[in-house]
Design a protein around this motif. Structure first.
Motif, PDB file in Angstrom:
ATOM      1  N   ASP A   1      34.029  24.059  -0.867  1.00 33.43           N
ATOM      2  CA  ASP A   1      33.903  23.077   0.367  1.00 33.43           C
ATOM      3  C   ASP A   1      32.677  23.635   1.146  1.00 33.43           C
ATOM      4  OD1 ASP A   1      34.214  21.720   2.626  1.00 33.43           O
ATOM      5  OD2 ASP A   1      36.269  22.603   3.041  1.00 33.43           O
TER       6      ASP A   1
ATOM      7  N   GLU B   1      29.944  20.651  10.132  1.00 32.85           N
ATOM      8  CA  GLU B   1      31.242  19.799   9.698  1.00 32.85           C
ATOM      9  C   GLU B   1      32.336  20.584  10.177  1.00 32.85           C
ATOM     10  OE1 GLU B   1      34.282  17.940   7.250  1.00 32.85           O
ATOM     11  OE2 GLU B   1      33.737  19.736   7.332  1.00 32.85           O
ATOM     12  N   GLU B   2      32.543  21.675   9.625  1.00 38.02           N
ATOM     13  CA  GLU B   2      34.097  22.216   9.545  1.00 38.02           C
ATOM     14  C   GLU B   2      34.265  22.558  11.292  1.00 38.02           C
ATOM     15  OE1 GLU B   2      35.806  22.727   7.378  1.00 38.02           O
ATOM     16  OE2 GLU B   2      34.694  22.833   5.486  1.00 38.02           O
TER      17      GLU B   2
ATOM     18  N   ASP C   1      32.516  14.925   0.073  1.00 39.87           N
ATOM     19  CA  ASP C   1      33.242  16.280   0.433  1.00 39.87           C
ATOM     20  C   ASP C   1      34.220  16.558  -0.699  1.00 39.87           C
ATOM     21  OD1 ASP C   1      34.249  18.499   1.773  1.00 39.87           O
ATOM     22  OD2 ASP C   1      33.744  17.265   3.902  1.00 39.87           O
TER      23      ASP C   1
ATOM     24  N   HIS D   1      27.623  18.098   3.904  1.00 36.13           N
ATOM     25  CA  HIS D   1      27.891  19.136   4.859  1.00 36.13           C
ATOM     26  C   HIS D   1      27.484  20.435   4.011  1.00 36.13           C
ATOM     27  CE1 HIS D   1      31.725  21.488   4.649  1.00 36.13           C
ATOM     28  NE2 HIS D   1      32.353  20.366   4.641  1.00 36.13           N
TER      29      HIS D   1
HETATM   30 ZN   LIG Z   1      34.392  19.806   3.758  1.00 36.94          ZN
END
Ligand SMILES: [Zn+2]
Length: 345
Positions: A175, A207-208, A230, A64
């Motif tokens: 991230d 994604e978040e 991830d 992501h």
């Molecule tokens: Zn992530």
């Protein structure tokens, strides 16, 4: 290790629904590495690398592109910006931050604080209270002029430089720019190997806020095998019992067995584990009690796929001091390359 690429990925702003700058950087970086590259309707970048035979298995890597951040929800008469979060912030980590407000016409640096009084004039009770996310605002120092420069819906990220410290790297957006880096560097190192599989690298969006881009990307690709790439937790730090640390930094990449979004395919876990042992790649099996990742979307796409997570243990996650270990990152890169190379053409 191509740390310069990781730094550029981490310092490029991109929150859910606003991944275009990260996507442009990746598009330029992967030039010539894939047979076909396209952006889908939601904004995920879908990259396909041809196999030698038409009935080769389809393997999908999901990386992501979005980082947690904010969208501007209101601009006051005086030019203060109010925000809605996109992604899981802990308000305790948000005090006195430098931020970057990103608009189509250019960026503006601002500072973020909660409403209320400074320490000199607040009561002991007021000092104990942790503000709600909705109480934070951004001051661009421009007064009313901010109203002409910023629109509702513009996005905001933390403004922090990428750092290298010994074996560690630190950034606000490891991230999940770590996965973007892995998706690029694993394929680069593959050279012409791995032609026995049709390889798809999906740089997904949103994604978040709930694996949204991964769902549509996986539906389009219909993989046989999905690898959700991830970060995961690394609580090998003071104040956390050993049983809750999730991963220990320096002990290798994480072979992600489950989280609250999916349970990895048992056979796939053991295949990758055997390969890691055979190739002498350090790894640790790992699980999360809560939280999800893109591997779940691949597993449940269309009629379903076999899926597992390949993760990198990260300290201080969802703060501006996210920290990963270069040795774990390199182990994840090596694992992905070796796994894909095992599909000989
Ligand atoms: Zn992530």
């Amino acid at each position: 290790m191509n740390i310069d690429l990781l730094k550029r990925l981490c310092e490029t702003p991109g929150v859910p629904g606003h991944e275009d700058r990260v996507r442009d950087l990746i598009t330029a970086e992967i030039e010539g590495m894939f047979t076909e590259v396209k952006t889908d309707a939601m904004g995920s970048l879908l990259c396909r690398r041809e196999a030698t035979s038409a009935d080769a298995p389809r393997i999908m890597l999901l990386c992501h592109m979005d980082e947690i951040g904010f969208l501007v929800s209101h601009i006051s008469k005086e030019g203060f910006l109010y925000l809605q979060p996109v992604g899981g912030f802990d308000p305790r980590n948000l005090f006195s931050r430098r931020v970057r407000v990103c608009t189509d016409e250019g960026d503006h640096i601002g500072v973020m604080n909660p409403g209320g009084k400074p320490v000199h004039i607040s009561s002991p009770e007021e000092r104990k209270k942790v503000p709600e996310l909705g109480e934070f605002f951004v001051d661009l120092g421009l007064g009313e002029k901010a109203r002409d420069l910023v629109k509702v819906g513009d996005f905001v990220v933390m403004e922090e430089p990428f750092l290298e410290m010994g074996d560690k790297v630190v950034s606000k957006a490891l991230d999940n720019r770590i996965a973007c880096w892995l998706g690029i560097e694993a394929i680069r190192a593959l050279g012409d190997k791995g032609r026995g599989a049709e390889i798809h690298v999906a740089f997904t969006c949103q994604e978040e806020v709930g694996l949204r881009g991964a769902r549509t990307a996986a539906y389009a690709i219909k993989p046989d095998i999905g690898l959700g790439i991830d970060v995961t937790l690394s609580c090998d730090t003071p104040g956390v019992p050993e049983k809750d640390r999730t991963t220990k930094q320096g002990d290798g990449f994480g072979l992600h067995v489950r989280d609250s979004s999916f349970i990895a395919d048992k056979k796939l876990v053991s295949e990758i584990e055997q390969l890691a042992i055979a190739k002498d790649i350090p790894y640790q099996r790992t699980m999360l009690g809560a939280g999800g990742q893109d591997g779940a979307a691949a597993q449940q796409a269309a009629a379903g796929a076999r899926a597992v997570g390949i993760v990198v243990g990260t300290r201080y996650i969802h703060t501006v001091t996210e920290m990963a270990d270069k040795r774990d990152l390199e182990a994840a890169r090596q694992m992905l390359t070796e796994y894909l190379a095992s599909f000989t053409g």
